[in-house]
Scaffold this motif. Structure first.
Motif, mmCIF file in Angstrom:
data_model
loop_
_atom_site.group_PDB
_atom_site.id
_atom_site.type_symbol
_atom_site.label_atom_id
_atom_site.label_comp_id
_atom_site.label_asym_id
_atom_site.label_seq_id
_atom_site.Cartn_x
_atom_site.Cartn_y
_atom_site.Cartn_z
ATOM 1 N N THR A 1 0.969 -1.141 -0.077
ATOM 2 C CA THR A 1 0.038 -0.076 0.166
ATOM 3 C C THR A 1 0.953 1.243 -0.045
ATOM 4 N N ARG B 1 4.007 0.920 2.760
ATOM 5 C CA ARG B 1 3.914 -0.068 3.908
ATOM 6 C C ARG B 1 3.674 -1.585 2.977
ATOM 7 N N ALA C 1 1.466 5.538 -0.391
ATOM 8 C CA ALA C 1 0.402 6.894 0.092
ATOM 9 C C ALA C 1 1.417 8.013 0.259
ATOM 10 N N THR D 1 -7.377 0.183 -4.877
ATOM 11 C CA THR D 1 -8.320 0.939 -4.150
ATOM 12 C C THR D 1 -7.807 2.197 -3.593
ATOM 13 N N THR D 2 -8.384 3.448 -3.814
ATOM 14 C CA THR D 2 -7.713 4.651 -3.363
ATOM 15 C C THR D 2 -8.731 5.507 -2.134
ATOM 16 N N THR E 1 -4.238 7.477 -0.390
ATOM 17 C CA THR E 1 -3.530 5.965 -0.309
ATOM 18 C C THR E 1 -3.999 5.300 -1.619
ATOM 19 N N ILE E 2 -3.038 4.351 -1.797
ATOM 20 C CA ILE E 2 -3.584 3.460 -3.085
ATOM 21 C C ILE E 2 -3.039 1.891 -2.567
ATOM 22 N N THR E 3 -3.904 1.011 -2.609
ATOM 23 C CA THR E 3 -3.519 -0.222 -2.386
ATOM 24 C C THR E 3 -2.948 -1.121 -3.509
ATOM 25 N N LYS E 4 -2.375 -2.089 -3.348
ATOM 26 C CA LYS E 4 -1.604 -2.991 -4.474
ATOM 27 C C LYS E 4 -2.845 -3.475 -5.496
ATOM 28 N N ARG F 1 -0.560 4.381 -9.610
ATOM 29 C CA ARG F 1 0.402 3.727 -9.591
ATOM 30 C C ARG F 1 0.783 2.963 -10.784
#
Length: 115
Positions: free
Chosen positions: A33, A98, A35, A56-57, A50-53, A71
């Motif tokens: 993740t 992270r 950010a 999702t933002t 933030t943006i997950t792998k 990303r």
């Protein structure tokens, strides 16, 4: 040594746009993740986006509908497109990664919005 390196900051007039980039020098960030945080003078460091792998933002309320986090996994880079910038967006912007239980920070980059 794991590194996150920000670029793209600078001085812009109110209403203008900037795009920040964060290049990750390790493949572990492909699964992390990521950010963007910012710290205004005299204030705490706050999450901006933030943006997950999986893509999702989430956004701070103050930047919703103005900022876009994205990303590019192939390039190991995270972007923050900042539109309609306001004076209160001024601060040092930090890239955060992270991967699992670890946490890494970039060195920060200055964004200054003149009113």
């Amino acid at each position: 040594q794991v590194q996150l390196v920000e670029s793209g900051g600078g001085l812009v007039q109110s209403g203008g746009s900037l795009r920040l980039s964060c290049l990750a020098y390790a493949n572990i960030f492909k699964l992390a993740t990521m950010a963007w945080y910012r710290q205004a003078p005299g204030k705490e460091r706050d999450m901006v986006a933030t943006i997950t792998k999986g893509g999702t933002t989430t956004y701070a309320d103050s930047v919703k509908d103005r900022f876009i986090i994205s990303r590019d996994t192939r390039e190991n880079t995270v972007y923050l497109q900042m539109n309609n910038l306001k004076a209160e967006d001024t601060g040092v912007y930090y890239c955060n990664g992270r991967p699992g239980n670890l946490e890494f920070w970039g060195q920060g980059i200055q964004v200054t919005v003149s009113s």
